[in-house]
Enzyme design. Structure first.
Site, PDB file in Angstrom:
ATOM      1  CB  SER A 141      -0.893   0.007   1.248  1.00 12.39           C
ATOM      2  OG  SER A 141      -1.565   1.244   1.399  1.00 12.39           O
ATOM      3  CE1 TYR A 155      -4.160  -2.147   4.880  1.00  7.19           C
ATOM      4  CE2 TYR A 155      -3.321   0.065   4.465  1.00  7.19           C
ATOM      5  CZ  TYR A 155      -3.789  -1.155   3.991  1.00  7.19           C
ATOM      6  OH  TYR A 155      -3.860  -1.377   2.639  1.00  7.19           O
TER       7      TYR A 155
END
Length: 255
Positions: A141, A155
């Site tokens: 990501s 995350y």
């Protein structure tokens, strides 16, 4: 891109980037192993793959569980006799500030799926990938590079760790002829993103568009195209790299 009769494992294949990636591989002639927890959605993806005349295997599994991870690799080798490409696309997100009472619960769950599962799958698949001189593509990501949203420390940490693991594994496996890379998307129009903001009464897609320099967000198929490139012989000189595909979200954040 030369995937005819290749065997490709895709985790998180029931929707979003994972589903799009599995379908793209099948379009190029690859036999696909579809891994996820949602059997009904996996069957829908499998039907689309099957329409391209390839073989497929559905494995209902939670990659946060070590026995399920073992079963993924064992079933693939039993069914197809080899592994050519491993795409680690399964991922979860959780929201918690570091001072919240559930912070460690969110952290442990996120790390188990987003990082530990990738390490374990790589460990078990590596001997088979060495035999085929295959490769690995991890779905990371843009949040690995910068903190995109508040209260997503778990995350962001998991994806930063995933990028560094990608580089470490790439160096380790390079002498064996195995390449390892990651793709780092920004906002992508998937159920995963939408579900995170379901309770918020606003158009999350429009908000994400304003966060990017190009004024748009990606669709899963765009990410899948980059995954296939990195897994193909066209990228035979590329290993240990992380490719950001965020429509300029990180650029916009810096202005």
């Amino acid at each position: 891109m030369g995937f005819r009769d290749k065997v490709v494992i895709v985790t998180g294949a029931s929707s979003g980037i994972g589903a799009a990636t599995a379908i793209k591989f099948s379009e190029q002639g690859a036999n696909v192993v579809l891994v996820a927890r949602n059997q009904a959605r996996l069957k829908e993806v499998a039907d689309k793959c099957c329409s391209h005349g390839v073989k497929y295997c559905i494995i209902i599994a939670n990659v946060a569980k070590k026995d399920d991870i073992k079963r993924v690799v064992a079933t693939t080798v039993e069914r197809f006799g080899k592994i050519d490409v491993l795409v680690n696309s399964a991922g979860v997100g959780g929201t918690a500030a570091i001072w919240d009472s559930n912070a460690m619960e969110v952290y442990d769950k996120t790390m188990a799926t987003n990082l530990r599962s990738v390490v374990y799958l790589t460990n078990l698949a590596a001997p088979h990938l060495i035999n085929t001189e295959g490769n690995i593509v991890n779905i990371s990501s843009a949040a690995a590079v910068d903190i995109i949203l508040p209260e997503n420390f778990a995350y962001c940490t998991s994806k930063a760790g995933l990028d560094h693991f990608t580089r470490s594994a790439a160096l380790d496996l390079a002498p064996k002829g195995v390449r390892v890379n990651s793709v780092n998307p920004g906002p992508v129009k998937t159920n995963f993103v939408q579900s995170k903001y379901k309770t918020e009464q606003r158009d999350c897609w429009s908000k994400f568009e304003t966060m990017t320099a190009l004024g748009r967000i990606s669709h899963p198929e765009e990410i899948a195209n980059l995954v296939l490139f990195l897994a193909s012989d066209k990228a035979k000189a590329i290993t240990g790299s992380s490719y950001i595909t965020d429509n300029g979200a990180l650029l916009k954040k810096g202005t």
